[in-house]
Design a protein around this motif. Sequence first.
Motif, mmCIF file in Angstrom:
data_model
loop_
_atom_site.group_PDB
_atom_site.id
_atom_site.type_symbol
_atom_site.label_atom_id
_atom_site.label_comp_id
_atom_site.label_asym_id
_atom_site.label_seq_id
_atom_site.Cartn_x
_atom_site.Cartn_y
_atom_site.Cartn_z
ATOM 1 N N GLY A 51 0.120 -13.257 -22.224
ATOM 2 C CA GLY A 51 0.873 -13.013 -20.995
ATOM 3 C C GLY A 51 0.972 -11.545 -20.646
ATOM 4 N N GLN A 52 1.140 -10.709 -21.682
ATOM 5 C CA GLN A 52 1.233 -9.274 -21.445
ATOM 6 C C GLN A 52 -0.066 -8.730 -20.861
ATOM 7 O OE1 GLN A 52 2.347 -7.493 -25.176
ATOM 8 N NE2 GLN A 52 4.487 -8.194 -25.040
ATOM 9 N N ALA A 53 -1.186 -9.198 -21.383
ATOM 10 C CA ALA A 53 -2.487 -8.727 -20.894
ATOM 11 C C ALA A 53 -2.691 -9.118 -19.442
ATOM 12 C CB ALA A 53 -3.612 -9.303 -21.755
ATOM 13 N N VAL A 54 -2.393 -10.386 -19.131
ATOM 14 C CA VAL A 54 -2.557 -10.840 -17.749
ATOM 15 C C VAL A 54 -1.624 -10.059 -16.826
ATOM 16 C CG1 VAL A 54 -2.283 -12.783 -16.168
ATOM 17 C CG2 VAL A 54 -3.330 -13.147 -18.404
ATOM 18 N N GLY A 55 -0.385 -9.848 -17.274
ATOM 19 C CA GLY A 55 0.580 -9.122 -16.449
ATOM 20 C C GLY A 55 0.157 -7.685 -16.195
ATOM 21 N N ASP A 56 -0.347 -7.022 -17.231
ATOM 22 C CA ASP A 56 -0.781 -5.630 -17.076
ATOM 23 C C ASP A 56 -1.959 -5.526 -16.110
ATOM 24 O OD1 ASP A 56 1.163 -4.823 -18.820
ATOM 25 O OD2 ASP A 56 -0.176 -4.667 -20.560
ATOM 26 N N ILE A 57 -2.903 -6.461 -16.245
ATOM 27 C CA ILE A 57 -4.061 -6.447 -15.351
ATOM 28 C C ILE A 57 -3.624 -6.749 -13.915
ATOM 29 C CG2 ILE A 57 -6.263 -7.539 -14.806
ATOM 30 C CD1 ILE A 57 -6.531 -8.123 -17.824
ATOM 31 N N ALA A 58 -2.734 -7.727 -13.759
ATOM 32 C CA ALA A 58 -2.257 -8.115 -12.435
ATOM 33 C C ALA A 58 -1.537 -6.962 -11.745
ATOM 34 C CB ALA A 58 -1.339 -9.325 -12.534
ATOM 35 N N TYR A 59 -0.797 -6.180 -12.514
ATOM 36 C CA TYR A 59 -0.087 -5.033 -11.929
ATOM 37 C C TYR A 59 -1.086 -4.046 -11.321
ATOM 38 C CZ TYR A 59 2.795 -0.842 -11.560
ATOM 39 O OH TYR A 59 3.441 0.282 -11.086
ATOM 40 N N GLY A 60 -2.144 -3.758 -12.060
ATOM 41 C CA GLY A 60 -3.153 -2.844 -11.543
ATOM 42 C C GLY A 60 -3.905 -3.435 -10.363
ATOM 43 N N ALA A 61 -4.159 -4.748 -10.418
ATOM 44 C CA ALA A 61 -4.868 -5.409 -9.324
ATOM 45 C C ALA A 61 -4.051 -5.387 -8.048
ATOM 46 C CB ALA A 61 -5.197 -6.849 -9.715
ATOM 47 N N SER A 62 -2.744 -5.587 -8.176
ATOM 48 C CA SER A 62 -1.864 -5.555 -7.007
ATOM 49 C C SER A 62 -1.848 -4.176 -6.368
ATOM 50 C CB SER A 62 -0.445 -5.963 -7.421
ATOM 51 O OG SER A 62 0.443 -5.875 -6.325
ATOM 52 N N ALA A 63 -1.778 -3.148 -7.206
ATOM 53 C CA ALA A 63 -1.777 -1.776 -6.686
ATOM 54 C C ALA A 63 -3.101 -1.454 -5.995
ATOM 55 C CB ALA A 63 -1.520 -0.795 -7.830
ATOM 56 N N TYR A 64 -4.201 -1.934 -6.590
ATOM 57 C CA TYR A 64 -5.513 -1.679 -5.987
ATOM 58 C C TYR A 64 -5.662 -2.409 -4.657
ATOM 59 C CZ TYR A 64 -10.548 -1.517 -5.311
ATOM 60 O OH TYR A 64 -11.795 -1.326 -4.769
ATOM 61 N N GLU A 65 -5.176 -3.652 -4.599
ATOM 62 C CA GLU A 65 -5.257 -4.422 -3.357
ATOM 63 C C GLU A 65 -4.537 -3.689 -2.227
ATOM 64 O OE1 GLU A 65 -4.412 -9.001 -1.877
ATOM 65 O OE2 GLU A 65 -2.972 -8.025 -3.215
ATOM 66 N N ARG A 66 -3.345 -3.162 -2.504
ATOM 67 C CA ARG A 66 -2.606 -2.445 -1.470
ATOM 68 C C ARG A 66 -3.318 -1.145 -1.109
ATOM 69 N NH1 ARG A 66 3.646 -1.899 -0.197
ATOM 70 N NH2 ARG A 66 3.538 -4.036 -0.931
ATOM 71 N N HIS A 67 -3.858 -0.478 -2.099
ATOM 72 C CA HIS A 67 -4.591 0.775 -1.855
ATOM 73 C C HIS A 67 -5.751 0.539 -0.885
ATOM 74 C CE1 HIS A 67 -6.606 4.585 -2.658
ATOM 75 N NE2 HIS A 67 -7.693 3.930 -3.028
ATOM 76 N N VAL A 68 -6.520 -0.511 -1.143
ATOM 77 C CA VAL A 68 -7.665 -0.827 -0.282
ATOM 78 C C VAL A 68 -7.195 -1.248 1.103
ATOM 79 C CG1 VAL A 68 -9.644 -2.347 0.043
ATOM 80 C CG2 VAL A 68 -9.139 -1.449 -2.221
ATOM 81 N N ALA A 69 -6.110 -2.014 1.165
ATOM 82 C CA ALA A 69 -5.592 -2.475 2.448
ATOM 83 C C ALA A 69 -5.164 -1.299 3.326
ATOM 84 C CB ALA A 69 -4.417 -3.426 2.234
ATOM 85 N N LEU A 70 -4.566 -0.305 2.735
ATOM 86 C CA LEU A 70 -4.136 0.860 3.509
ATOM 87 C C LEU A 70 -5.339 1.666 4.007
ATOM 88 C CD1 LEU A 70 -1.044 2.050 1.442
ATOM 89 C CD2 LEU A 70 -1.049 0.849 3.644
ATOM 90 N N ILE A 71 -6.379 1.746 3.192
ATOM 91 C CA ILE A 71 -7.608 2.404 3.647
ATOM 92 C C ILE A 71 -8.219 1.608 4.796
ATOM 93 C CG2 ILE A 71 -9.987 2.971 3.009
ATOM 94 C CD1 ILE A 71 -8.939 3.590 0.192
ATOM 95 N N ALA A 72 -8.244 0.288 4.638
ATOM 96 C CA ALA A 72 -8.771 -0.567 5.699
ATOM 97 C C ALA A 72 -7.967 -0.392 6.986
ATOM 98 C CB ALA A 72 -8.748 -2.032 5.253
ATOM 99 N N TRP A 73 -6.660 -0.299 6.850
ATOM 100 C CA TRP A 73 -5.809 -0.123 8.031
ATOM 101 C C TRP A 73 -6.169 1.164 8.765
ATOM 102 C CZ3 TRP A 73 -2.248 -2.661 10.910
ATOM 103 C CH2 TRP A 73 -1.556 -1.883 11.851
ATOM 104 N N ARG A 74 -6.313 2.241 8.012
ATOM 105 C CA ARG A 74 -6.568 3.542 8.632
ATOM 106 C C ARG A 74 -7.819 3.516 9.503
ATOM 107 N NH1 ARG A 74 -6.533 6.530 4.267
ATOM 108 N NH2 ARG A 74 -8.741 6.971 3.985
ATOM 109 N N TYR A 75 -8.901 2.965 8.976
ATOM 110 C CA TYR A 75 -10.146 2.965 9.728
ATOM 111 C C TYR A 75 -10.183 1.884 10.812
ATOM 112 C CZ TYR A 75 -11.889 6.192 6.206
ATOM 113 O OH TYR A 75 -12.057 7.280 5.399
ATOM 114 N N THR A 76 -9.553 0.757 10.553
ATOM 115 C CA THR A 76 -9.558 -0.323 11.543
ATOM 116 C C THR A 76 -8.719 0.053 12.757
ATOM 117 O OG1 THR A 76 -9.752 -1.925 9.738
ATOM 118 C CG2 THR A 76 -9.147 -2.785 11.898
ATOM 119 N N ALA A 77 -7.543 0.608 12.523
ATOM 120 C CA ALA A 77 -6.690 1.022 13.634
ATOM 121 C C ALA A 77 -7.373 2.108 14.459
ATOM 122 C CB ALA A 77 -5.344 1.526 13.103
#
Length: 234
Positions: free
Chosen positions: A64-90
């Motif tokens: 569970g700890q491994a999945v949670g640690d990976i998920a935390y990084g994945a969530s941060a990366y998803e938001r990071h990419v979304a904000l980059i996408a927003w900047r160029y799309t807008a």
Amino acid sequence: MRFAQFDERGPLTTTELGALRSLNAAFLTARYELQSASALWDRLTSGSDVADVHDASTTFPFYGQAVGDIAYGASAYERHVALIAWRYTAAAVVLGVAVLQRVVEAKPPLTAAAVEELCQEPTLGRLYEALSVPVADHLPEREHALHELLDERTRTAQQWTQVRDRVDDAIDLVLEIAVDVDAAHPRTKDEAAGCLLTEHCPPYTDPVYEGVLEPLFRLAEDIPFDISRIITKG
């Protein structure tokens, strides 16, 4: 990459066309990467459910700890990419609307400085203004029945209005976040409209772009084709 075909000898300048193409490639790349990041997050969410069942029957919580640690990084990366996408799309939407308007109104080409400015992330208020332009009214008739044309224009107008309203909701959300954390800025809706979404989407809140980014992608993709239709019809 999905981008309209333009005659290099047409009314668009090299600067205008180059900027439209570059922003198109940028936001499409970010969009595809966001889709991958979101799929990873979904997979890890399912994995966490399995890990919970597994860990319930053992005293060792490492799965569970491994999945949670990976998920935390994945969530941060998803938001990071979304904000980059927003900047160029807008930016692609705002620039596209500006070019479309100037072609329709037969105005002089945008200056290099103007194009450069329009390529930057727009404030939420500037994006709202671009989405308020009656693009549907500028589109030429297609070669089909009149009632189908009216339906197309109605659908296009409704689509733009819906995205504009969602941007308005995002402005309200930026203001709500500022109030919740007792931030000095923004304190009014006008001030919130003057903000950049990427600077007012803290990681501890629900994404401000949620519900807006995906339909904005579609508009950004369509605008070059709308410009091409207008140019072709003359």
